[in-house]
Design a protein around this motif. Structure first.
Motif, PDB file in Angstrom:
ATOM      1  N   ARG A 166      58.882 -66.226  51.303  1.00 48.31           N
ATOM      2  CA  ARG A 166      57.702 -65.549  51.623  1.00 48.31           C
ATOM      3  C   ARG A 166      57.693 -64.090  51.348  1.00 48.31           C
ATOM      4  O   ARG A 166      58.497 -63.213  51.728  1.00 48.31           O
ATOM      5  CB  ARG A 166      57.279 -65.862  53.235  1.00 48.31           C
ATOM      6  CG  ARG A 166      55.839 -65.526  53.652  1.00 48.31           C
ATOM      7  CD  ARG A 166      55.908 -65.529  55.327  1.00 48.31           C
ATOM      8  NE  ARG A 166      54.401 -65.732  55.657  1.00 48.31           N
ATOM      9  CZ  ARG A 166      53.848 -64.374  56.050  1.00 48.31           C
ATOM     10  NH1 ARG A 166      54.801 -63.303  56.145  1.00 48.31           N
ATOM     11  NH2 ARG A 166      52.712 -64.435  56.595  1.00 48.31           N
ATOM     12  N   LYS A 167      56.423 -63.879  50.709  1.00 46.80           N
ATOM     13  CA  LYS A 167      56.258 -62.343  50.451  1.00 46.80           C
ATOM     14  C   LYS A 167      55.418 -61.755  51.524  1.00 46.80           C
ATOM     15  O   LYS A 167      54.849 -62.233  52.666  1.00 46.80           O
ATOM     16  CB  LYS A 167      55.510 -62.166  49.297  1.00 46.80           C
ATOM     17  CG  LYS A 167      56.317 -62.762  47.853  1.00 46.80           C
ATOM     18  CD  LYS A 167      55.443 -63.083  46.693  1.00 46.80           C
ATOM     19  CE  LYS A 167      55.126 -61.407  46.026  1.00 46.80           C
ATOM     20  NZ  LYS A 167      54.130 -61.801  44.900  1.00 46.80           N
ATOM     21  N   ASN A 168      55.383 -60.255  51.577  1.00 48.93           N
ATOM     22  CA  ASN A 168      54.855 -59.582  52.704  1.00 48.93           C
ATOM     23  C   ASN A 168      53.312 -59.630  52.774  1.00 48.93           C
ATOM     24  O   ASN A 168      52.719 -59.556  53.827  1.00 48.93           O
ATOM     25  CB  ASN A 168      54.793 -58.090  52.420  1.00 48.93           C
ATOM     26  CG  ASN A 168      56.348 -57.620  52.712  1.00 48.93           C
ATOM     27  OD1 ASN A 168      57.314 -58.250  53.375  1.00 48.93           O
ATOM     28  ND2 ASN A 168      57.010 -56.466  52.099  1.00 48.93           N
ATOM     29  N   ASP A 169      52.684 -60.454  51.700  1.00 47.85           N
ATOM     30  CA  ASP A 169      51.244 -60.532  51.860  1.00 47.85           C
ATOM     31  C   ASP A 169      50.883 -61.868  52.085  1.00 47.85           C
ATOM     32  O   ASP A 169      49.672 -62.385  52.078  1.00 47.85           O
ATOM     33  CB  ASP A 169      50.635 -60.277  50.273  1.00 47.85           C
ATOM     34  CG  ASP A 169      51.336 -61.383  49.440  1.00 47.85           C
ATOM     35  OD1 ASP A 169      52.125 -62.129  49.430  1.00 47.85           O
ATOM     36  OD2 ASP A 169      50.809 -60.992  48.029  1.00 47.85           O
ATOM     37  N   GLY A 170      51.848 -62.690  52.496  1.00 49.01           N
ATOM     38  CA  GLY A 170      51.688 -64.147  52.940  1.00 49.01           C
ATOM     39  C   GLY A 170      52.015 -65.224  51.963  1.00 49.01           C
ATOM     40  O   GLY A 170      51.910 -66.388  52.113  1.00 49.01           O
ATOM     41  N   THR A 171      52.039 -64.775  50.553  1.00 50.66           N
ATOM     42  CA  THR A 171      52.215 -65.782  49.681  1.00 50.66           C
ATOM     43  C   THR A 171      53.744 -65.980  49.331  1.00 50.66           C
ATOM     44  O   THR A 171      54.500 -65.220  49.993  1.00 50.66           O
ATOM     45  CB  THR A 171      51.782 -65.230  48.274  1.00 50.66           C
ATOM     46  OG1 THR A 171      52.360 -63.910  47.847  1.00 50.66           O
ATOM     47  CG2 THR A 171      50.081 -64.837  48.296  1.00 50.66           C
ATOM     48  N   TYR A 172      53.823 -67.039  48.373  1.00 49.94           N
ATOM     49  CA  TYR A 172      55.383 -67.489  48.464  1.00 49.94           C
ATOM     50  C   TYR A 172      55.756 -67.572  46.893  1.00 49.94           C
ATOM     51  O   TYR A 172      54.976 -67.525  46.035  1.00 49.94           O
ATOM     52  CB  TYR A 172      55.606 -68.790  48.712  1.00 49.94           C
ATOM     53  CG  TYR A 172      55.591 -69.131  50.355  1.00 49.94           C
ATOM     54  CD1 TYR A 172      54.624 -69.382  51.156  1.00 49.94           C
ATOM     55  CD2 TYR A 172      56.796 -68.990  51.035  1.00 49.94           C
ATOM     56  CE1 TYR A 172      54.434 -69.237  52.428  1.00 49.94           C
ATOM     57  CE2 TYR A 172      56.890 -69.021  52.608  1.00 49.94           C
ATOM     58  CZ  TYR A 172      55.771 -69.475  53.259  1.00 49.94           C
ATOM     59  OH  TYR A 172      55.690 -69.426  54.500  1.00 49.94           O
ATOM     60  N   GLU A 173      57.134 -67.211  46.708  1.00 50.67           N
ATOM     61  CA  GLU A 173      57.606 -67.296  45.422  1.00 50.67           C
ATOM     62  C   GLU A 173      59.171 -67.762  45.364  1.00 50.67           C
ATOM     63  O   GLU A 173      59.552 -67.948  46.359  1.00 50.67           O
ATOM     64  CB  GLU A 173      57.962 -65.731  44.962  1.00 50.67           C
ATOM     65  CG  GLU A 173      58.708 -64.973  45.614  1.00 50.67           C
ATOM     66  CD  GLU A 173      58.929 -63.321  45.112  1.00 50.67           C
ATOM     67  OE1 GLU A 173      58.519 -63.157  44.088  1.00 50.67           O
ATOM     68  OE2 GLU A 173      59.320 -62.582  46.002  1.00 50.67           O
TER      69      GLU A 173
END
Length: 646
Positions: A166-173
């Protein structure tokens, strides 16, 4: 591509990282949760895993109650397998997570709210993730969890080495795993501590030996470091060792070594396992590894009087057959003889049926290595293995498990009995129609190397002939077990050829098994096994007690009357049997109950072999191939038999 995932507004905790697919046996899977504030209690939360496809799509398959867990200074808590590094805050069994397409969700609630096959819901949902490894979208699950996108762990073609983060903006990578740390590299950095050990033999120590246990920090410490560790397990206690289990490191140090000396007692307690485990670590440190196992070899094991199947002995172990046990077989032939055998070994008023858990207990005794009472003998692999190394997880390498000679799927009794042992005094009545009892019938279940068991699978014998380099010490054993099963249970048979491996109720290859019954004669190991299983099941394998019986039920003597070679002081030519005949050198002499002598003569009348014996005996006759006359003498009486040596 970074994709968004549904989560409750202002959620206190989210799914921060997931590694569902790891190299080989999936023993490094983990899931990382992150709270919006540090040191956050997860009491009242529950983690639920959901199926994404198939008949159970959108239904739960695993649940973990999060009570008792608290996130760390970075707001992180990790759940995963023991081999994850740093070590997870809570350990899960290997291969817990399905690779996808599946889902995982955090709910407000308890584990009891989510029994297996509970439908996915958005009620009390805190955070959810639907993921895959290059699979089609699990649309029904996504809808049930209110998610519009599914995350691919294999987005970069590296599903076994990368995780979903999870990234800080709520998306995933997807990228290289970062268990126990913020995904962007920020936050507090722990000083990790690693356990390493040194023993005379890597990974094991014999009673009386020593273990050097070294604790190493990733960076030199800037303040004194003190903690404890333990090595006590269920069987190892303070009386088994000497040495301090405290660690004390001074400023600037980065390692500390403790020496533990094992006490050499005189008790045969069996091999044991020391588990080296960290105590509570001070703030700022974490465990790079933990629960390090060291095998303690007990040097007080028992050696039996008989040999292993690779170096067999004969005649040392006598059968514990009750008087008259086989008397009902006298003079019978064909189907009547086979039914008479079944009437004995499936007698509902006598025979006991135990469960699959009990079979593990039985095998530790029935399949015990004659050279070391702390080991079992692996049938196909033809080698010993510590009793401790029973397979308990999905990983079978280096482990032993229970091999069904008549495979579960072929017998129609897959998982037919309970796996929790309840002991010799708890049993069910059974009969010839009780096919589920075959799941735990120890007469056809053997201790076996885990990978070799998988290689055999459910193949017929002949299609399966053992591992490369096998000496075939197991072949007669499996033949006699198959013959037993084909008589014990209605609906099971042994047939010619190799029927499809999906065939239920038939197993091949009959002609080969009859041959194996002769070329690998019954030995003391097998007789001891028959005797011990009798104490549990109250039935015997007749084809071990009388290997010649197979020819009268399945082979060349079908239709001929069977007469049990009963022990008698009178020499009865009809009951004196040399078996196998033809032979490759080992023969068993049935029908003799007293002192006797065997003399072997060539076709030219030359005496080439002579040996005295007493009672039923197995001999090794080292002669060239050919036809011989065997004269068996008891006092003034003589019986002459023709013997063919191949």
């Amino acid at each position: 591509m970074a994709l968004t995932v549904f989560s409750v507004s202002k959620a206190q905790v989210v799914i921060n990282e997931l590694d569902s697919d790891t190299p080989s046996t999936n023993d490094k899977q983990f899931i990382e949760l992150k709270s919006t504030s540090a040191n956050f209690s997860l009491n009242g939360y529950v983690l639920v895993f959901f199926n994404g496809t198939g008949s159970l799509a959108t239904k739960s398959y695993y649940v973990v109650d999060l009570d008792g867990l608290t996130t760390d200074v970075n707001g992180i808590v990790v759940l995963g397998n023991q081999l994850v590094s740093p070590v997870p805050n809570r350990l899960l069994t290997d291969s817990t997570f399905q690779n996808g397409p599946d889902g995982v969700a955090i709910y407000s609630g308890n584990a009891t709210d989510f029994p297996n096959s509970t439908p996915a819901t958005t009620t009390n949902l805190i955070s959810a993730l639907v993921y895959d490894t290059s699979d089609a979208d699990a649309t029904a699950l996504m809808t049930a969890l209110g998610i519009t996108s599914q995350i691919d762990e294999n987005a970069n073609g590296a599903q076994t080495t990368q995780s979903i983060q999870r990234k800080n903006d709520g998306t995933y990578e997807t990228k290289a795993t970062t268990p126990g740390a913020n995904n962007d590299g920020s936050g507090f950095g722990f000083n990790g501590i690693t356990i390493s050990t040194t023993t005379a033999v890597a990974g094991q120590v014999t009673e009386g030996g020593s273990i050097n246990i070294t604790f190493t920090t990733q960076t030199p410490i800037t303040a004194p470091l003190n903690f404890t560790f333990s090595i006590n397990t269920g069987t190892i206690n303070n009386a088994d060792y000497t040495g301090s289990t405290s660690v004390s490191m001074a400023i600037g140090a980065s390692s500390f070594t403790a020496t533990i000396d094992l006490v050499d007692d005189i008790l045969d307690e069996g091999d044991e396992t020391i588990v080296i485990k960290f105590g509570t670590l001070p703030t700022g440190y974490n465990r790079i590894n933990d629960l390090i196992e060291i095998r303690v070899i007990d040097n007080d094991f028992v050696v039996s009087a008989w040999g292993t199947p690779l170096n067999p002995t004969y005649g040392i172990v006598t059968p514990t057959t009750p008087a008259g046990y086989y008397s009902s077989l006298e003079g019978k032939s064909g189907a009547v003889l086979k039914q008479a055998i079944q009437d004995i070994i499936a007698n509902p008023s006598v025979v006991h049926a135990h469960n699959y858990g009990d079979v593990e207990t039985i095998l530790k005794k029935s399949d015990q290595n004659p050279l070391n009472s702390n080991q079992v003998w692996l049938m196909y692999a033809e080698q010993p293995r510590s009793k401790l190394d029973i397979q308990e997880t999905g990983i079978n390498t280096g482990k032993w498990n229970r091999e069904h000679i008549y495979p579960q799927s072929r017998g129609g009794y897959s998982n037919g009995t309970a796996s929790i042992p309840d002991g010799i005094n708890v049993w069910l009545p059974t009969d010839a129609n009780d096919i589920m009892a075959g799941h735990a019938d120890a007469h056809h279940i053997r201790a076996e190397d885990g990978p070799e068991n998988s290689i055999r699978g459910n193949r017929d014998y002949g299609e399966y002939v053992g591992p490369a380099g096998t000496q075939g010490s197991w072949r007669g054993d499996v033949a006699r077990s198959v013959f037993y099963m084909a008589c014990r249970y209605n609906g099971l048979s042994v047939v010619s050829g190799n029927p499809a491996n999906t065939t239920v109720g038939q197993l091949g290859e009959l002609a080969l098994l009859l041959q194996w019954n002769q070329t690998d004669p019954r030995d003391d190991f097998e007789m001891n096994r028959n005797n011990y299983i009798y104490t549990w099941q109250v039935n015997r394998n007749p084809f071990i007690d009388y290997p010649t019986l197979a020819d009268y039920v399945f082979g060349a003597n079908v239709g001929q009357a069977w007469f049990t070679p009963l022990s008698t002081n009178d020499l009865d030519a009809t009951k004196v049997v040399l078996y196998p005949n033809p032979t490759k050198g080992n023969i068993t002499i049935f029908g003799i109950a007293s002192d006797a002598k065997i003399e072997m003569f060539s076709t030219l009348g030359q005496k080439v072999f002579e040996q005295n014996f007493n009672g039923e005996t197995t001999l090794h006759i080292d002669l060239t191939s050919g036809i011989y006359l065997a004269k068996i003498k008891v006092d003034s009486k003589v019986v002459t038999k023709k013997l063919i040596i191949e």
